[in-house]
Design an enzyme around this catalytic site. Structure first.
Site, PDB file in Angstrom:
ATOM      1  CE  LYS A  78      -4.101   1.844   2.841  1.00  0.00           C
ATOM      2  NZ  LYS A  78      -4.790   1.640   3.940  1.00  0.00           N
ATOM      3  CB  SER A 153      -8.292   3.611   3.208  1.00  0.00           C
ATOM      4  OG  SER A 153      -7.501   3.247   3.746  1.00  0.00           O
ATOM      5  CB  SER A 177      -8.444   0.660   6.942  1.00  0.00           C
ATOM      6  OG  SER A 177      -8.903   1.940   5.876  1.00  0.00           O
TER       7      SER A 177
END
Lengths: 472, 90
Positions: A78, A153, A177
């Site tokens: 990420k 996210s 997330s």
């Protein structure tokens, strides 16, 4: 041809060690898939240009007889976790050309194992959101229905794994997330106990909530990544040790807060699917206990005070002075204002302003002070609940992935976190496991079940996850 | 909340906003604060947040850290002789 759809980290390990395929061949297979699908899905913001070189090095190590669980395994990272010498932008314009000057602790641990880093994945800007719609670089699409969001996210990392563009991935989980997108895309998302993973080198959002999470196709794979990167780190002052929490013993009792699960706002198909999952757990020999946790229904409101307060503090450092975007004004103050105005997107600004508001002198007691007290009550309530049950189960999200652009009011997106935020507020580990599908407009959309365990109880989650998967 | 409140918060947070952005943020803030306001109803009695704060110490010995000076200084928006250069503040 390597069949990526059925490949797991565990299987790939055996095949790499047995020389059925090389790390270069495996990596090339992923690069080919990325080339085919990433344009549409937008999972990766950048695919590194030295991926095959990394794979060659891994092959050399394998040939020399070295073996680590993750040696030669291609992973996606990420875009909030620092890898030295590579761009890390937090999917924000304000860090568009930022190059990390050191490795996050989790990254150096992965490097020691010989992991192949495929690239950095899309996220909501600064991990703020539940759909990746807040990324400054476009939305990530759900592979089950590309009109829909992937969740967030950590949407990019999750889609990379779900669409076979990586074997596993790292995400970050501040309020769900990792778990919510994993549920939306039908894979496993794991959030460890707060402090289990070093936060050194993770771009901060809500520091008392942030946790690096594992994203994989199976619980077994999630555990392999977890085993590789957990542990005490002197560089993270909130890092925990193995001895920090007592070992939990299995009573085979799972608590369900039925009042919250049956509440309005939870989609009826989600409820149905959850009830089926509970039946499966009963067949596995678990006793189900109805539990009531005081203030569970206000946990979300509490979270949306504490998290923005911490975010607004953390994001103050992005001011165009030392790195990242710089807009030039007449004086230093104008530099700040212009840089932040141009660099931060909508949701980030919202949270910075909300944070500034709840922390301001006149409102501090009513909002932030009160929220801290409610958080304390929640922690005590959870401790009480875990005296009688091993784990607490809920659906991961109250509904399936929504259509891109469908939710315009920020609060309606926040409600997606209703089941996941408590684990972050209390600091306990939690996992989302695929629990089936809901047919919507002719498409099968994945659903997930969430398990939460007491502090330090990750082993319980790996155990129940594995058993639950075997029932599918 | 009124526009001037958004303006003063943005000022505190050092964010430049256009008039349109201010109006958008005002309605978002109203909606978010309206939602989080529900914690007013929660009875906390005398619950005090227990901050488990403690110092994290280490021995005073130099430990090598892998920082690259070039990577750090190379990202300065403005520099002189290897130093970060900022506008005068007085």
């Amino acid at each position: 041809m390597i069949d990526l759809t059925t490949l797991t980290i565990a299987r790939a390990r055996k095949k790499l060690d047995a020389k059925e395929f090389s790390a270069v061949e495996l990596t090339q297979a992923y690069l080919d898939e990325i080339k085919k699908k990433n344009k549409e899905l937008n999972a990766y913001l950048e695919v590194y240009d030295d991926v095959l070189d990394q794979a060659k090095k891994a092959d050399e190590l394998i040939a020399s007889g070295e073996s680590h669980p993750l040696l030669g395994i291609p992973l996606a990272i990420k875009d909030v976790i620092l890898i030295k010498g590579r761009k890390v932008s937090a999917a924000s314009k304000i860090l568009e050309n930022y190059v990390a000057s050191y490795d996050a602790t989790v990254i150096s641990k992965l490097k020691k194992q010989g992991v192949i880093f495929l690239g950095r994945t899309n996220t909501d800007e600064f991990a703020m959101g539940g759909s990746t719609e807040n990324s400054a670089y476009g939305v990530t699409k759900n592979p089950y229905d590309t009109r829909r969001v992937a969740g967030g996210s950590s949407g990019g990392s999750v889609v990379a794994v779900a669409a076979n563009l990586a074997l596993g991935a790292l995400g970050s989980d501040t309020g769900g997330s990792v778990r919510e997108p994993a549920a939306f895309c039908g894979i496993v998302g794991f959030k460890p106990t707060y402090g289990r993973m070093s936060r050194h080198g993770l771009i901060a959002m809500g520091s008392s909530l942030d946790c690096i999470g594992q994203i994989a196709k199976t619980t077994e794979d999630a555990k392999i990544i977890y085993d590789a990167i957990n542990g005490y780190d002197v560089l993270d002052s909130t890092s925990i040790k193995d001895t920090t929490y007592p070992k939990a013993s299995l009573k085979k009792v799972i608590g369900v807060p039925w009042d919250l699960v049956n509440g309005e706002g939870v989609n009826s198909e989600v409820k149905e699917n959850f009830k089926e999952s509970i039946k499966k757990l009963e067949t596995l020999g678990f006793k189900i206990k109805d539990i009531h946790i005081q203030n569970l229904d206000t946990a979300l409101a509490t979270y949306y005070i504490i998290m923005p307060a911490e975010s607004s503090t953390n994001l103050a450092r992005f001011d165009g002075v030392r790195y990242g975007l710089h807009k030039d004004g007449k004086n230093l103050l104008e530099d700040y204002k212009l840089t932040k105005g141009a660099g931060f997107g909508k949701e980030v600004r919202r949270r910075i302003l909300i944070g500034a508001y709840v922390l301001s002198a006149g409102y501090y007691d009513a909002y932030y002070g009160k929220a801290q007290a409610v958080r304390e009550i929640l922690k005590k309530e959870f401790a009480k609940a875990f005296a009688d049950v091993d784990m607490i189960a809920t659906p991961t999200a109250p509904f399936v992935a929504w259509k891109i652009g469908e939710k315009s009011d920020p609060v309606s997106v926040y409600l997606a976190d209703i089941f996941t935020i408590t684990a972050n507020m209390v600091g306990v580990p939690a996992v989302s496991i695929p629990s089936g599908f809901s047919k919507v407009e002719g498409k099968d959309l994945p659903l997930g079940i969430q398990f939460m365990a007491p502090h330090g109880g990750e082993n319980l989650l790996f155990e129940v996850g594995k058993k639950f998967e075997e029932m599918r | 909340m009124e526009i001037k409140d958004v303006e003063s918060l943005a000022d505190l947070a050092r964010i430049e906003l256009t008039e349109e952005e201010k109006r958008g943020l005002l309605s978002d803030m109203d909606s978010i604060l309206g939602y989080v306001k529900q914690i007013e109803e929660v009875k906390v009695e005398d619950t005090k947040p227990e901050y488990k704060v403690y110092n994290v110490w280490r021995e005073d010995v130099a430990e090598p850290r892998e920082f690259s000076k070039e990577l750090i200084t190379g990202q300065f928006p403005d520099s002189q002789d290897g130093f970060l250069k900022v506008k005068k503040i007085l």
